[in-house]
Enzyme design. Structure first.
Site, PDB file in Angstrom:
ATOM      1  N   HIS A  81     -31.489 -30.791 -42.392  1.00 39.30           N
ATOM      2  CA  HIS A  81     -33.181 -30.780 -42.454  1.00 39.30           C
ATOM      3  C   HIS A  81     -33.736 -31.451 -43.813  1.00 39.30           C
ATOM      4  CE1 HIS A  81     -32.435 -28.137 -39.121  1.00 39.30           C
ATOM      5  NE2 HIS A  81     -33.817 -28.169 -38.911  1.00 39.30           N
ATOM      6  N   HIS A 130     -30.026 -21.520 -45.664  1.00 40.47           N
ATOM      7  CA  HIS A 130     -29.625 -22.137 -46.928  1.00 40.47           C
ATOM      8  C   HIS A 130     -29.587 -21.740 -48.049  1.00 40.47           C
ATOM      9  CE1 HIS A 130     -28.302 -26.110 -44.750  1.00 40.47           C
ATOM     10  NE2 HIS A 130     -29.567 -25.823 -44.019  1.00 40.47           N
TER      11      HIS A 130
END
Length: 173
Positions: A81, A130
């Protein structure tokens, strides 16, 4: 706040990035800039391929220190992303800024692109999917890729392979 972060993270997701790319490519194609449209496709597909290859190569697990506020299926490193947001929004921000005569507008579009990329990365860490290093690696990959694409585009414009300006109806110059 979790819902807002999921909305922000969607800006770096492949559906949104590919939709934005498709709209840009469609515009360029309809305006008679087929080579520029192909260049945009290659640029975006390139960063997505690099991200996938690196994810498979590192095969780093997702963080397990905090609960994930969304489901994920791919390895953690680098953040896809963050890479996609940095590459696509920076590329489009610079592209739009290049055709602005006022410095204030140029800075606005580049600043907006940077803000979106930063917010997408922050949202990935907030959502627990993440590690911060995954996001920094994604930003580095996406920003570096955008810089490389900009340099290649500049070289191609000098060689008159890509148009110097994107004016509707002018076609490939």
């Amino acid at each position: 706040l979790q819902e807002a972060m999921r909305d922000v993270t969607a800006l770096g997701g492949y559906p949104i990035v590919l939709l934005l790319t498709a709209a840009t490519v469609a515009y360029l194609w309809m305006a008679g800039h087929g080579r520029a449209a192909i260049f945009v496709v290659v640029s975006v597909v390139g960063v997505l391929v690099w991200t996938t290859v690196l994810k498979l190569g590192f095969d780093r697990p997702r963080p397990d220190l905090v609960p994930h506020f969304m489901s994920t299926a791919t390895p953690s490193f680098p953040s896809g992303h963050s890479a996609a947001a940095a590459a696509v929004y920076l590329t489009l921000g610079v592209l739009v800024a290049r055709f602005q005569s006022r410095r204030r507008l140029q800075l606005f579009f580049i600043g907006l692109a940077i803000c979106i990329a930063v917010l997408v990365g922050i949202s990935r860490v907030y959502l627990g999917v993440h590690w911060p290093s995954d996001v920094v690696a994604g930003w580095t990959l996406g920003g570096g890729w955008a810089l490389c694409c900009w340099l290649v585009a500049t070289w191609l414009r000098r060689r008159r392979v890509l148009p110097l300006v994107l004016e509707e109806g002018r076609g490939e110059a």
